[in-house]
Design an enzyme around this catalytic site. Sequence first.
Site, mmCIF file in Angstrom:
data_model
loop_
_atom_site.group_PDB
_atom_site.id
_atom_site.type_symbol
_atom_site.label_atom_id
_atom_site.label_comp_id
_atom_site.label_asym_id
_atom_site.label_seq_id
_atom_site.Cartn_x
_atom_site.Cartn_y
_atom_site.Cartn_z
ATOM 1 N N GLY A 66 0.817 -1.214 0.000
ATOM 2 C CA GLY A 66 0.000 0.000 0.000
ATOM 3 C C GLY A 66 0.844 1.253 0.000
ATOM 4 O O GLY A 66 2.018 1.210 -0.387
ATOM 5 N N LEU A 68 0.486 3.656 -2.042
ATOM 6 C CA LEU A 68 0.872 3.578 -3.453
ATOM 7 C C LEU A 68 1.384 4.922 -3.966
ATOM 8 O O LEU A 68 0.868 5.976 -3.634
ATOM 9 C CB LEU A 68 -0.331 3.132 -4.293
ATOM 10 C CG LEU A 68 -0.936 1.781 -3.912
ATOM 11 C CD1 LEU A 68 -2.070 1.421 -4.870
ATOM 12 C CD2 LEU A 68 0.118 0.670 -3.888
ATOM 13 N N GLY A 113 5.651 4.909 -8.569
ATOM 14 C CA GLY A 113 6.433 3.687 -8.822
ATOM 15 C C GLY A 113 5.508 2.476 -8.915
ATOM 16 O O GLY A 113 5.600 1.672 -9.848
ATOM 17 N N HIS A 114 4.573 2.368 -7.968
ATOM 18 C CA HIS A 114 3.597 1.265 -8.020
ATOM 19 C C HIS A 114 2.733 1.395 -9.275
ATOM 20 O O HIS A 114 2.420 0.398 -9.920
ATOM 21 C CB HIS A 114 2.665 1.302 -6.802
ATOM 22 C CG HIS A 114 3.358 1.091 -5.486
ATOM 23 N ND1 HIS A 114 3.471 2.067 -4.533
ATOM 24 C CD2 HIS A 114 3.962 -0.012 -4.967
ATOM 25 C CE1 HIS A 114 4.107 1.588 -3.472
ATOM 26 N NE2 HIS A 114 4.428 0.334 -3.708
ATOM 27 N N GLY A 174 9.628 -3.711 -8.575
ATOM 28 C CA GLY A 174 10.488 -2.601 -8.981
ATOM 29 C C GLY A 174 11.967 -2.919 -8.778
ATOM 30 O O GLY A 174 12.326 -3.674 -7.869
ATOM 31 N N GLN A 199 15.396 -7.932 -3.290
ATOM 32 C CA GLN A 199 14.081 -8.577 -3.250
ATOM 33 C C GLN A 199 13.744 -9.161 -4.627
ATOM 34 O O GLN A 199 13.274 -10.297 -4.734
ATOM 35 C CB GLN A 199 13.044 -7.536 -2.836
ATOM 36 C CG GLN A 199 11.613 -7.952 -3.081
ATOM 37 C CD GLN A 199 10.621 -6.970 -2.494
ATOM 38 O OE1 GLN A 199 10.477 -6.874 -1.291
ATOM 39 N NE2 GLN A 199 9.909 -6.232 -3.340
#
Length: 281
Positions: A31, A33, A36-37, A147, A153
């Site tokens: 969340g 947001l 980028g999201h 991203g 990650q």
Amino acid sequence: MIIIRSIAKMQAYCRLAIKQKKTIGFVPTMGALHVGHLSLIRAARKKNDYVVVSIFVNPAQFGPGEDLKKYPRNFKADSRLCQKEGVDVIFYPSTEEMYKKGHKVYIEVKDLDKGLCAKYRPGHFRGVATVVIKLFNIVSCDDAYFGQKDIQQARIISALVRDLNFPLNVNILPTVREIDGLALSSRNAYLTSSERADAPVLFDSLEQARCLIKNGQRDAGKIIYKIKEMISGKESAKVQYVEIVDADTLEPLKKIKGKVVIALAVFIGKTRLIDNIIVKI
Ligand code: PAF
């Protein structure tokens, strides 16, 4: 757009989509947001029939002294943005729904969870890997979108998908930046105005490194020194790490060769920010 809070309903939705031979693009988020999201959502919207966004602040990836409690949460604003972007489903489970009492299984990843952020956030990637596998078992997607800003990650998730045979593509999209170069992050909201003025030094120092490499510098230690020197010129900034690693294995390099990631984590005041660039020789 529909909002689904139950795992069983989310799985049923995916089963129906698969029966209808529709593809699902999945954007896992916590969340808060930002653009980028939205770039991930837009890529999914372009490629896939249905777009699912999950919003879940995952307790398992926060360490004891970290910002789980104060992590920004604004479901109303997030759902408005999703609606505007043509998202089909927001998966918005509660913590109790995701982690049943007595939860016992966690995912460990070898090697990729040693350096960079892992050194300073013990257990973080175990928490990320666990929730992402759970989410992939709930949202049977064809494509998942992440991203490049969270490069460690991203590499860990690609390894999970490959090694545990998930039938989906992992799409890693470029970092979206403010006009002054600061990488977009939900944590930028914590910065005071003077800290915000210092924060672009992360990207400036990475760009300086890119320039040094372009001019022939191949000694990773010297480049790291220059990055640290530049960052320490900002009053609110304190380097946690700067590393130059192989872009695929994330193993530290002494000499720059092939495709490398220059990655850093810096405290700006109390806020920990990360950034990285990929440089190809
Ligand atoms: O990048 C994030 O927002 C989170 O780490 C993720 C992938 C949604 C897992 O909680």
